[in-house]
Design a protein around this motif. Structure first.
Motif, PDB file in Angstrom:
ATOM      1  N   LYS A 137      32.011  39.033  40.407  1.00  0.00           N
ATOM      2  CA  LYS A 137      30.958  39.031  41.176  1.00  0.00           C
ATOM      3  C   LYS A 137      31.035  40.160  42.082  1.00  0.00           C
ATOM      4  CE  LYS A 137      28.190  35.730  44.028  1.00  0.00           C
ATOM      5  NZ  LYS A 137      28.164  34.525  44.380  1.00  0.00           N
ATOM      6  N   ALA A 138      32.322  40.327  42.766  1.00  0.00           N
ATOM      7  CA  ALA A 138      32.482  41.572  43.634  1.00  0.00           C
ATOM      8  C   ALA A 138      32.400  42.979  42.943  1.00  0.00           C
ATOM      9  CB  ALA A 138      33.997  41.144  44.323  1.00  0.00           C
ATOM     10  N   VAL A 139      32.929  43.069  41.722  1.00  0.00           N
ATOM     11  CA  VAL A 139      32.705  44.384  41.250  1.00  0.00           C
ATOM     12  C   VAL A 139      31.196  44.733  40.851  1.00  0.00           C
ATOM     13  CG1 VAL A 139      33.287  45.746  38.980  1.00  0.00           C
ATOM     14  CG2 VAL A 139      35.030  44.158  39.893  1.00  0.00           C
ATOM     15  N   LYS A 140      30.752  43.812  40.253  1.00  0.00           N
ATOM     16  CA  LYS A 140      29.069  44.089  40.231  1.00  0.00           C
ATOM     17  C   LYS A 140      28.410  44.305  41.516  1.00  0.00           C
ATOM     18  CE  LYS A 140      28.470  40.780  36.362  1.00  0.00           C
ATOM     19  NZ  LYS A 140      27.889  39.450  35.915  1.00  0.00           N
ATOM     20  N   LYS A 141      28.802  43.660  42.487  1.00  0.00           N
ATOM     21  CA  LYS A 141      28.093  43.794  43.956  1.00  0.00           C
ATOM     22  C   LYS A 141      28.431  45.128  44.458  1.00  0.00           C
ATOM     23  CE  LYS A 141      27.517  41.865  48.523  1.00  0.00           C
ATOM     24  NZ  LYS A 141      28.080  41.175  49.374  1.00  0.00           N
ATOM     25  N   GLU A 142      29.760  45.503  44.457  1.00  0.00           N
ATOM     26  CA  GLU A 142      30.296  46.645  45.162  1.00  0.00           C
ATOM     27  C   GLU A 142      30.567  47.982  44.236  1.00  0.00           C
ATOM     28  OE1 GLU A 142      33.310  45.651  48.096  1.00  0.00           O
ATOM     29  OE2 GLU A 142      32.859  43.687  47.907  1.00  0.00           O
ATOM     30  N   GLY A 143      30.995  47.679  43.178  1.00  0.00           N
ATOM     31  CA  GLY A 143      31.289  48.742  42.240  1.00  0.00           C
ATOM     32  C   GLY A 143      32.624  49.359  42.242  1.00  0.00           C
ATOM     33  N   LEU A 144      33.277  50.028  41.509  1.00  0.00           N
ATOM     34  CA  LEU A 144      34.522  50.719  41.425  1.00  0.00           C
ATOM     35  C   LEU A 144      34.464  52.149  41.878  1.00  0.00           C
ATOM     36  CD1 LEU A 144      36.121  49.217  38.345  1.00  0.00           C
ATOM     37  CD2 LEU A 144      36.176  48.160  40.557  1.00  0.00           C
ATOM     38  N   PHE A 145      35.472  52.741  42.482  1.00  0.00           N
ATOM     39  CA  PHE A 145      35.501  54.221  42.690  1.00  0.00           C
ATOM     40  C   PHE A 145      37.174  54.489  42.140  1.00  0.00           C
ATOM     41  CE2 PHE A 145      32.391  53.553  45.354  1.00  0.00           C
ATOM     42  CZ  PHE A 145      31.744  54.802  45.557  1.00  0.00           C
ATOM     43  N   PHE A 146      37.013  55.578  41.308  1.00  0.00           N
ATOM     44  CA  PHE A 146      38.028  56.196  40.623  1.00  0.00           C
ATOM     45  C   PHE A 146      38.545  57.443  41.446  1.00  0.00           C
ATOM     46  CE2 PHE A 146      35.655  54.030  37.558  1.00  0.00           C
ATOM     47  CZ  PHE A 146      36.606  53.024  36.773  1.00  0.00           C
ATOM     48  N   ASN A 147      39.589  57.077  42.083  1.00  0.00           N
ATOM     49  CA  ASN A 147      40.200  58.282  42.901  1.00  0.00           C
ATOM     50  C   ASN A 147      41.437  58.901  42.356  1.00  0.00           C
ATOM     51  OD1 ASN A 147      38.548  57.428  45.171  1.00  0.00           O
ATOM     52  ND2 ASN A 147      39.991  55.736  45.190  1.00  0.00           N
ATOM     53  N   LYS A 148      42.007  59.762  42.745  1.00  0.00           N
ATOM     54  CA  LYS A 148      43.008  60.804  41.944  1.00  0.00           C
ATOM     55  C   LYS A 148      44.081  59.918  41.895  1.00  0.00           C
ATOM     56  CE  LYS A 148      45.069  65.339  41.786  1.00  0.00           C
ATOM     57  NZ  LYS A 148      45.015  66.666  42.702  1.00  0.00           N
ATOM     58  N   TYR A 149      44.711  58.871  43.062  1.00  0.00           N
ATOM     59  CA  TYR A 149      45.591  58.147  42.800  1.00  0.00           C
ATOM     60  C   TYR A 149      45.511  56.586  42.728  1.00  0.00           C
ATOM     61  CZ  TYR A 149      47.888  62.725  43.686  1.00  0.00           C
ATOM     62  OH  TYR A 149      48.350  63.880  43.519  1.00  0.00           O
ATOM     63  N   SER A 150      44.166  56.211  42.757  1.00  0.00           N
ATOM     64  CA  SER A 150      44.142  54.947  42.747  1.00  0.00           C
ATOM     65  C   SER A 150      42.570  54.410  42.274  1.00  0.00           C
ATOM     66  CB  SER A 150      44.198  54.267  44.104  1.00  0.00           C
ATOM     67  OG  SER A 150      42.989  54.965  44.871  1.00  0.00           O
ATOM     68  N   ILE A 151      42.107  53.091  41.928  1.00  0.00           N
ATOM     69  CA  ILE A 151      41.040  52.758  41.687  1.00  0.00           C
ATOM     70  C   ILE A 151      40.912  51.803  42.779  1.00  0.00           C
ATOM     71  CG2 ILE A 151      39.794  51.248  39.854  1.00  0.00           C
ATOM     72  CD1 ILE A 151      41.740  52.304  37.737  1.00  0.00           C
ATOM     73  N   THR A 152      39.561  51.987  43.443  1.00  0.00           N
ATOM     74  CA  THR A 152      39.395  51.064  44.620  1.00  0.00           C
ATOM     75  C   THR A 152      37.885  50.408  44.353  1.00  0.00           C
ATOM     76  OG1 THR A 152      38.151  52.874  45.570  1.00  0.00           O
ATOM     77  CG2 THR A 152      40.436  52.557  46.069  1.00  0.00           C
ATOM     78  N   LEU A 153      37.517  49.121  45.260  1.00  0.00           N
ATOM     79  CA  LEU A 153      36.809  48.387  45.251  1.00  0.00           C
ATOM     80  C   LEU A 153      35.711  48.888  46.220  1.00  0.00           C
ATOM     81  CD1 LEU A 153      35.160  45.974  43.814  1.00  0.00           C
ATOM     82  CD2 LEU A 153      36.483  44.488  45.504  1.00  0.00           C
ATOM     83  N   GLY A 154      34.421  49.077  45.965  1.00  0.00           N
ATOM     84  CA  GLY A 154      33.511  49.377  47.032  1.00  0.00           C
ATOM     85  C   GLY A 154      33.053  50.716  47.414  1.00  0.00           C
ATOM     86  N   HIS A 155      34.406  51.374  48.132  1.00  0.00           N
ATOM     87  CA  HIS A 155      34.321  52.676  48.504  1.00  0.00           C
ATOM     88  C   HIS A 155      35.597  53.315  48.240  1.00  0.00           C
ATOM     89  CE1 HIS A 155      36.277  51.063  52.088  1.00  0.00           C
ATOM     90  NE2 HIS A 155      35.105  50.183  52.022  1.00  0.00           N
ATOM     91  N   TYR A 156      35.625  54.580  48.770  1.00  0.00           N
ATOM     92  CA  TYR A 156      36.789  55.413  48.464  1.00  0.00           C
ATOM     93  C   TYR A 156      38.065  54.811  49.190  1.00  0.00           C
ATOM     94  CZ  TYR A 156      39.857  59.325  48.582  1.00  0.00           C
ATOM     95  OH  TYR A 156      40.908  60.397  48.346  1.00  0.00           O
ATOM     96  N   HIS A 157      38.059  54.124  50.412  1.00  0.00           N
ATOM     97  CA  HIS A 157      39.114  53.433  51.244  1.00  0.00           C
ATOM     98  C   HIS A 157      38.850  52.019  50.918  1.00  0.00           C
ATOM     99  CE1 HIS A 157      40.241  57.349  52.917  1.00  0.00           C
ATOM    100  NE2 HIS A 157      39.147  57.661  53.213  1.00  0.00           N
ATOM    101  N   GLY A 158      38.474  51.406  49.876  1.00  0.00           N
ATOM    102  CA  GLY A 158      38.104  50.066  49.823  1.00  0.00           C
ATOM    103  C   GLY A 158      39.438  49.425  49.178  1.00  0.00           C
ATOM    104  N   HIS A 159      39.464  48.253  48.829  1.00  0.00           N
ATOM    105  CA  HIS A 159      40.734  47.494  48.197  1.00  0.00           C
ATOM    106  C   HIS A 159      41.151  48.158  47.002  1.00  0.00           C
ATOM    107  CE1 HIS A 159      43.075  44.144  46.702  1.00  0.00           C
ATOM    108  NE2 HIS A 159      42.343  44.281  45.469  1.00  0.00           N
ATOM    109  N   ASP A 160      42.520  48.496  47.094  1.00  0.00           N
ATOM    110  CA  ASP A 160      43.189  48.966  45.977  1.00  0.00           C
ATOM    111  C   ASP A 160      43.188  48.304  44.623  1.00  0.00           C
ATOM    112  OD1 ASP A 160      43.141  51.807  47.061  1.00  0.00           O
ATOM    113  OD2 ASP A 160      45.283  51.265  47.550  1.00  0.00           O
ATOM    114  N   LEU A 161      42.577  48.365  43.567  1.00  0.00           N
ATOM    115  CA  LEU A 161      43.087  47.496  42.353  1.00  0.00           C
ATOM    116  C   LEU A 161      44.507  47.820  41.830  1.00  0.00           C
ATOM    117  CD1 LEU A 161      39.799  47.316  42.776  1.00  0.00           C
ATOM    118  CD2 LEU A 161      40.007  47.059  40.060  1.00  0.00           C
TER     119      LEU A 161
END
Length: 136
Positions: free
Chosen positions: A80-104
């Motif tokens: 549900k959270a991934v559908k709502k907020e989306g994922l961001f693929f950064n150079k060193y992490s995958i985060t939830l919601g935005h660039y500085h979101g929860h690191d998966l």
């Protein structure tokens, strides 16, 4: 050198005539469609993708996001959270919601991150194929 080759298309014009297109026109249309798909897939990738594998990596990241939307990742990055907020693929992490979101998950390089994404997608695909994971 490309020769003008005509391809019959199954659609008819409003006068009932068959629509004829050249191979170059079809190829150009195909490339434009793939480029639009690439831009859509790359919308949450925050580092540049270059080279001949950029399309492959962008589509793998999009598939990873679809898999997490279906199955979730952890107690915080639920389906549900991934559908709502989306994922961001950064150079060193995958985060939830935005660039500085929860690191998966964090990585040492973008190659390591892309390898994880591809491996995860393959594992989900294999589990689905062998019936060990049911689609929701």
């Amino acid at each position: 050198m490309l020769i003008n080759v005509y391809i019959m298309v199954s659609s008819l014009t409003n006068k009932g005539e068959l629509l004829m297109e050249t191979l170059e026109q079809r190829t150009e249309l195909f490339h434009k469609e793939r480029e639009l798909e690439f831009k859509q897939a790359k919308r949450h990738i925050t580092f540049p993708l270059r080279g001949d594998k950029k399309y492959y990596y962008a589509f793998q990241c999009a598939q990873f996001e679809k898999n997490l939307e279906e199955f979730g990742f952890d107690c915080y990055a639920t389906s549900k959270a991934v559908k709502k907020e989306g994922l961001f693929f950064n150079k060193y992490s995958i985060t939830l919601g935005h660039y500085h979101g929860h690191d998966l998950k964090r990585f040492n390089s973008k190659e390591e991150m892309l390898g994880f994404v591809i491996g995860y997608n393959e594992a989900v695909s294999n589990f689905k194929y062998y019936g060990l994971l049911e689609e929701k």
